[in-house]
Design an enzyme around this catalytic site. Structure first.
Site, PDB file in Angstrom:
ATOM      1  N   PRO A 136      48.404  36.246  43.257  1.00  0.00           N
ATOM      2  CA  PRO A 136      47.903  37.028  42.129  1.00  0.00           C
ATOM      3  C   PRO A 136      47.929  38.517  42.496  1.00  0.00           C
ATOM      4  O   PRO A 136      48.325  38.879  43.604  1.00  0.00           O
ATOM      5  CB  PRO A 136      46.468  36.532  42.003  1.00  0.00           C
ATOM      6  CG  PRO A 136      46.052  36.287  43.411  1.00  0.00           C
ATOM      7  CD  PRO A 136      47.298  35.865  44.159  1.00  0.00           C
ATOM      8  N   LYS A 161      56.136  34.429  46.031  1.00  0.00           N
ATOM      9  CA  LYS A 161      56.306  35.101  44.745  1.00  0.00           C
ATOM     10  C   LYS A 161      55.054  35.902  44.433  1.00  0.00           C
ATOM     11  O   LYS A 161      54.020  35.362  44.063  1.00  0.00           O
ATOM     12  CB  LYS A 161      56.577  34.127  43.599  1.00  0.00           C
ATOM     13  CG  LYS A 161      57.175  34.870  42.407  1.00  0.00           C
ATOM     14  CD  LYS A 161      56.841  34.310  41.047  1.00  0.00           C
ATOM     15  CE  LYS A 161      55.489  34.638  40.503  1.00  0.00           C
ATOM     16  NZ  LYS A 161      55.242  36.054  40.206  1.00  0.00           N
ATOM     17  N   GLY A 194      55.999  34.716  36.192  1.00  0.00           N
ATOM     18  CA  GLY A 194      55.493  33.365  36.431  1.00  0.00           C
ATOM     19  C   GLY A 194      56.311  32.249  35.803  1.00  0.00           C
ATOM     20  O   GLY A 194      56.760  31.326  36.488  1.00  0.00           O
ATOM     21  N   PRO A 195      56.530  32.319  34.480  1.00  0.00           N
ATOM     22  CA  PRO A 195      57.213  31.190  33.824  1.00  0.00           C
ATOM     23  C   PRO A 195      58.667  31.020  34.256  1.00  0.00           C
ATOM     24  O   PRO A 195      59.260  29.979  34.020  1.00  0.00           O
ATOM     25  CB  PRO A 195      57.139  31.562  32.333  1.00  0.00           C
ATOM     26  CG  PRO A 195      56.013  32.538  32.235  1.00  0.00           C
ATOM     27  CD  PRO A 195      56.001  33.295  33.527  1.00  0.00           C
ATOM     28  N   GLY A 214      45.200  32.115  41.398  1.00  0.00           N
ATOM     29  CA  GLY A 214      45.372  32.727  40.079  1.00  0.00           C
ATOM     30  C   GLY A 214      44.494  32.042  39.053  1.00  0.00           C
ATOM     31  O   GLY A 214      43.404  31.552  39.377  1.00  0.00           O
ATOM     32  N   SER A 215      44.990  31.981  37.828  1.00  0.00           N
ATOM     33  CA  SER A 215      44.155  31.475  36.731  1.00  0.00           C
ATOM     34  C   SER A 215      44.129  29.945  36.685  1.00  0.00           C
ATOM     35  O   SER A 215      45.068  29.281  37.139  1.00  0.00           O
ATOM     36  CB  SER A 215      44.694  31.997  35.395  1.00  0.00           C
ATOM     37  OG  SER A 215      46.006  31.514  35.188  1.00  0.00           O
ATOM     38  N   GLU A 237      43.561  27.886  44.162  1.00  0.00           N
ATOM     39  CA  GLU A 237      42.315  28.670  44.190  1.00  0.00           C
ATOM     40  C   GLU A 237      42.264  29.403  42.864  1.00  0.00           C
ATOM     41  O   GLU A 237      43.069  30.290  42.611  1.00  0.00           O
ATOM     42  CB  GLU A 237      42.342  29.620  45.405  1.00  0.00           C
ATOM     43  CG  GLU A 237      40.975  30.127  45.779  1.00  0.00           C
ATOM     44  CD  GLU A 237      40.578  31.348  44.989  1.00  0.00           C
ATOM     45  OE1 GLU A 237      39.982  31.170  43.898  1.00  0.00           O
ATOM     46  OE2 GLU A 237      40.868  32.448  45.446  1.00  0.00           O
ATOM     47  N   CYS A 271      37.708  36.704  42.396  1.00  0.00           N
ATOM     48  CA  CYS A 271      37.505  35.310  42.011  1.00  0.00           C
ATOM     49  C   CYS A 271      36.060  34.851  42.200  1.00  0.00           C
ATOM     50  O   CYS A 271      35.574  34.003  41.468  1.00  0.00           O
ATOM     51  CB  CYS A 271      38.452  34.413  42.792  1.00  0.00           C
ATOM     52  SG  CYS A 271      38.381  34.676  44.563  1.00  0.00           S
ATOM     53  N   GLU A 368      35.587  33.308  32.626  1.00  0.00           N
ATOM     54  CA  GLU A 368      35.806  34.319  33.658  1.00  0.00           C
ATOM     55  C   GLU A 368      36.247  35.627  32.985  1.00  0.00           C
ATOM     56  O   GLU A 368      37.284  35.674  32.324  1.00  0.00           O
ATOM     57  CB  GLU A 368      36.892  33.830  34.629  1.00  0.00           C
ATOM     58  CG  GLU A 368      37.065  34.735  35.828  1.00  0.00           C
ATOM     59  CD  GLU A 368      37.981  34.127  36.896  1.00  0.00           C
ATOM     60  OE1 GLU A 368      39.058  33.644  36.544  1.00  0.00           O
ATOM     61  OE2 GLU A 368      37.585  34.153  38.077  1.00  0.00           O
TER      62      GLU A 368
HETATM   63  P1  NAI Z   1      48.098  34.118  36.352  1.00  0.00           P
HETATM   64  O1  NAI Z   1      47.473  32.895  36.866  1.00  0.00           O
HETATM   65  O2  NAI Z   1      48.913  34.038  35.111  1.00  0.00           O
HETATM   66  O3  NAI Z   1      49.033  34.774  37.486  1.00  0.00           O
HETATM   67  C1  NAI Z   1      48.904  34.556  38.854  1.00  0.00           C
HETATM   68  C2  NAI Z   1      50.275  34.289  39.478  1.00  0.00           C
HETATM   69  O4  NAI Z   1      50.830  33.130  38.904  1.00  0.00           O
HETATM   70  C3  NAI Z   1      51.299  35.388  39.238  1.00  0.00           C
HETATM   71  O5  NAI Z   1      52.111  35.521  40.381  1.00  0.00           O
HETATM   72  C4  NAI Z   1      52.107  34.849  38.091  1.00  0.00           C
HETATM   73  O6  NAI Z   1      53.415  35.390  38.016  1.00  0.00           O
HETATM   74  C5  NAI Z   1      52.136  33.386  38.424  1.00  0.00           C
HETATM   75  N1  NAI Z   1      52.421  32.501  37.298  1.00  0.00           N
HETATM   76  C6  NAI Z   1      52.119  32.691  35.987  1.00  0.00           C
HETATM   77  N2  NAI Z   1      52.568  31.663  35.240  1.00  0.00           N
HETATM   78  C7  NAI Z   1      53.161  30.789  36.096  1.00  0.00           C
HETATM   79  C8  NAI Z   1      53.836  29.541  35.930  1.00  0.00           C
HETATM   80  N3  NAI Z   1      53.974  28.978  34.739  1.00  0.00           N
HETATM   81  N4  NAI Z   1      54.308  28.922  37.036  1.00  0.00           N
HETATM   82  C9  NAI Z   1      54.166  29.458  38.249  1.00  0.00           C
HETATM   83  N5  NAI Z   1      53.564  30.652  38.460  1.00  0.00           N
HETATM   84  C10 NAI Z   1      53.069  31.315  37.403  1.00  0.00           C
HETATM   85  O7  NAI Z   1      46.941  35.163  36.180  1.00  0.00           O
HETATM   86  P2  NAI Z   1      46.942  36.482  35.254  1.00  0.00           P
HETATM   87  O8  NAI Z   1      47.595  36.176  33.942  1.00  0.00           O
HETATM   88  O9  NAI Z   1      47.482  37.592  36.049  1.00  0.00           O
HETATM   89  O10 NAI Z   1      45.378  36.683  35.026  1.00  0.00           O
HETATM   90  C11 NAI Z   1      44.688  35.908  34.042  1.00  0.00           C
HETATM   91  C12 NAI Z   1      43.314  35.550  34.502  1.00  0.00           C
HETATM   92  O11 NAI Z   1      43.410  34.697  35.635  1.00  0.00           O
HETATM   93  C13 NAI Z   1      42.460  36.712  34.982  1.00  0.00           C
HETATM   94  O12 NAI Z   1      41.843  37.376  33.906  1.00  0.00           O
HETATM   95  C14 NAI Z   1      41.476  35.991  35.861  1.00  0.00           C
HETATM   96  O13 NAI Z   1      40.472  35.422  35.056  1.00  0.00           O
HETATM   97  C15 NAI Z   1      42.308  34.887  36.486  1.00  0.00           C
HETATM   98  N6  NAI Z   1      42.770  35.248  37.835  1.00  0.00           N
HETATM   99  C16 NAI Z   1      42.137  34.717  38.922  1.00  0.00           C
HETATM  100  C17 NAI Z   1      42.491  35.089  40.185  1.00  0.00           C
HETATM  101  C18 NAI Z   1      41.790  34.532  41.385  1.00  0.00           C
HETATM  102  O14 NAI Z   1      41.589  35.248  42.356  1.00  0.00           O
HETATM  103  N7  NAI Z   1      41.466  33.255  41.417  1.00  0.00           N
HETATM  104  C19 NAI Z   1      43.537  36.074  40.424  1.00  0.00           C
HETATM  105  C20 NAI Z   1      44.203  36.540  39.234  1.00  0.00           C
HETATM  106  C21 NAI Z   1      43.805  36.138  37.990  1.00  0.00           C
HETATM  107 MG    MG Z   2      48.912  34.813  33.176  1.00  0.00          MG
END
Ligand code: NAI
Ligand code: MG
Length: 542
Positions: A136, A161, A194-195, A214-215, A237, A271, A368
């Site tokens: 993330p 990635k 991501g997608p 990530g999410s 996570e 997080c 969140e």
């Molecule tokens: P996200 O979960 O979409 O992105 C995190 C990572 O996943 C990025 O590298 C992204 O390119 C990748 N990703 C996205 N879609 C994917 C897919 N279909 N297949 C594989 N990889 C994919 O998170 P985003 O959109 O940046 O943030 C959305 C919410 O997620 C935030 O508002 C927060 O609530 C939460 N989040 C939680 C984190 C944590 O530390 N647990 C870190 C970042 C976001």
């Molecule tokens: Mg996202």
């Protein structure tokens, strides 16, 4: 710009986007996984390294992070918006993490198991294979280092990635790994969305494990991808809605700042953010007053300027998401006491925000927010607050401030969270396992999580001392006569031992044996036990 096989390469598509990363990483993922597979071949330079040599490489990597700490911090602050001072602190943490993993490389090993059968049984730990590490944007250096160093200590190869919002520091760190001497193809970085790039990794049949932070939404997609492709291992996570409980007996001089830092640090993009703050009724009014004063004093501005305590949100989308939650909070009846607005029109700065009188059913108490929004809820008894703290789909972290050790222990044991902090918050160390319950994820990072990047074989070794050795044909129990009239298999009962054997000339070959005392204990032994046939043949001890 991508980093594959220790070389800088352009995206196959030739595309780039403004913030620097290529637009579609799919073809590049193919190339990167192929490079990681080559590097994982049993005869590769990487696989020939001993575990202690992998440890030494990691120590060199740590030295280089220290050397380039200033540069890495500048890059991170520019890309992510986190305070420069915090980056310096994170570099320090990153170095500790790498050194911890370096030390572990030759200390995680298998077991020998006291089997009921003869011989001995052992487990052999080996790297799981090519790993996909999806990061993330909220702590790019820390998360890169944590996942990559652990996978390297285990002996894996990998494709990283980074998040599309923050692609820079991963490239810089990969170059440092090459400089440290990590062979070609072991660590590859593919920037992309991501997608496309992310999904190509999670669906890839040659990726053995994905570690993702990530999410929750994407975590679920990744677990489905693992099931739909090759049942790859998945560590997730996924954030949380962590409760922080402030009891009547807590020292407010300590609890107020901790609670504020718990949700404002890194602009709330953490997080484990303390995003549900439960305050006991006797101190509630006083606590709320002090919390508002604290939030109002917080300095928000350019993250490079010394003295600033909050920088901008990572991008416009995330800023608008937080503003949307603030509007929901107001609409659903929470009391906005300070903040709630964007600061200026350039950069994505938000005022530290405090809501009081928040109730469990409000959206801001459930979802969140990932922003600098403190939501304060009131409670009466410990019993009540434990149930309310657990009434969430998440379970990443929790905290309590109290001077009563019974209260602290009772809460810690009953709250559903992977990490509990008592009279402190945000204590992280590489040697302390980290991960969530419920929707906060699967698996643990840090500590001995290197085992999660390994698989093990259980090997049963039969006793071989009598192999082809007539002298070892010592007697066990009563002698038996072998009917050697034909070449067919014979069965000989010897007490609780049944032996299936074949007579070949003047030797007897044991095909299998079974101890009656063990169910299903038939084990083929063809070619394992040959011994000379004596005049009155006896079974060798084995
Ligand atoms: P996200 O979960 O979409 O992105 C995190 C990572 O996943 C990025 O590298 C992204 O390119 C990748 N990703 C996205 N879609 C994917 C897919 N279909 N297949 C594989 N990889 C994919 O998170 P985003 O959109 O940046 O943030 C959305 C919410 O997620 C935030 O508002 C927060 O609530 C939460 N989040 C939680 C984190 C944590 O530390 N647990 C870190 C970042 C976001
Ligand atoms: Mg996202």
């Amino acid at each position: 710009m991508l980093f594959i096989d220790n070389e800088w390469v352009d995206a196959e598509s030739g595309k780039t986007f403004e913030t620097v990363s290529p637009i579609d990483g799919k073809a590049d993922v193919e190339k990167a996984v192929a490079a990681a597979r080559r590097a994982f071949h049993r005869k590769s330079e990487w696989r020939q390294l001993t575990a202690s040599a992998r440890g030494r490489l990691l120590h060199r990597f740590a030295d280089l992070i220290e050397r380039d700490g200033e540069y890495l911090s500048t890059l991170e602050t520019t890309d992510n918006g986190m305070l420069y001072a915090m980056c310096r602190h994170m570099i320090h943490g990153a170095v500790s993490t790498v050194r911890y993993a370096a030390g572990l490389a030759d200390k995680v090993h298998g077991d020998t198991i006291p089997s009921d059968f003869e011989g001995f049984t052992y487990t052999l730990r080996q790297p799981v294979g090519v790993c996909g590490l999806i990061l993330p944007w909220n702590g790019p250096i820390g998360l890169f280092v944590n996942k990559v160093a652990t996978a390297l200590a285990a002996g894996c190869t990998m494709v990283v990635k980074p998040a599309e919002q923050t692609p820079l520091t991963a490239l810089a760190l990969a170059a440092l790994l090459a400089e440290a001497g990590v062979p070609r193809g072991v660590v590859n970085v593919v920037n992309g969305y991501g997608p496309t790039a992310g999904a190509a990794l999670t669906h890839h049949p040659h990726v053995a494990k994905v570690s993702f932070t990530g999410s929750l939404e994407v975590g679920k997609i990744i677990q489905q991808a693992a099931g739909a492709s090759n049942l790859k291992r998945v560590t997730l996570e996924l954030g949380g809605k962590s409760p922080l409980v402030i009891c009547d007996d807590a020292d407010l001089n300590v609890a107020v700042p901790y609670a504020a830092e718990g949700v404002f640090t890194l602009q709330g993009q953490v997080c484990v953010a303390a995003s549900r703050l439960f305050v006991q009724s006797k101190i509630y009014d006083e606590f709320v007053k002090r919390a508002v004063e604290y939030a109002k004093k917080r300095k928000v501005g350019n993250p490079f300027t010394e003295g600033n305590q909050n920088g901008p949100q990572v991008d416009e989308e995330m800023m608008n998401k937080v503003l949307g939650y603030i509007e929901k909070g107001k609409a659903e009846g929470a009391k906005l006491l300070t903040g709630g607005q964007r600061i200026g029109t350039t950069g994505y700065y938000l005022e530290p925000t405090v809501f009081a009188d928040v109730t469990d059913d409000m959206t801001i108490a459930k979802e969140e927010i990932f922003g600098p929004v403190q939501s304060i809820l009131k409670f009466e008894t410990l019993d009540e607050v434990i149930d309310r703290a657990n009434d969430t789909n998440y379970g990443l972290a929790a905290g309590i401030f109290t001077n009563n050790v019974q209260t602290a222990l009772q809460f810690s044991n009953l709250v559903e969270a992977g990490t509990v902090w008592v009279n402190n918050y945000f204590t992280f160390e590489p040697r302390i396992p980290f991960g969530g319950f419920k929707d906060s994820g699967i698996g643990r990072e840090k500590e001995l999580s290197v085992k999660g990047y390994q698989r093990h074989t259980s090997t049963h070794v039969g006793k071989m001392s009598c192999l082809n050795s007539p002298t070892s044909a010592a007697v066990v129990g009563s002698p038996f006569i072998v009917d050697d009239s034909g070449d067919d298999s014979k069965t000989v009962e010897l007490g609780k031992l049944t032996v299936y054997l074949r007579v070949l000339g003047d030797s007897v070959r044991v095909l299998a044996c079974r101890f009656f005392s063990h169910q299903g204990g038939v084990r083929p032994k063809e070619d394992c036990f040959c011994f000379s046939l004596q005049k009155e043949p006896t079974l060798v001890e084995w």
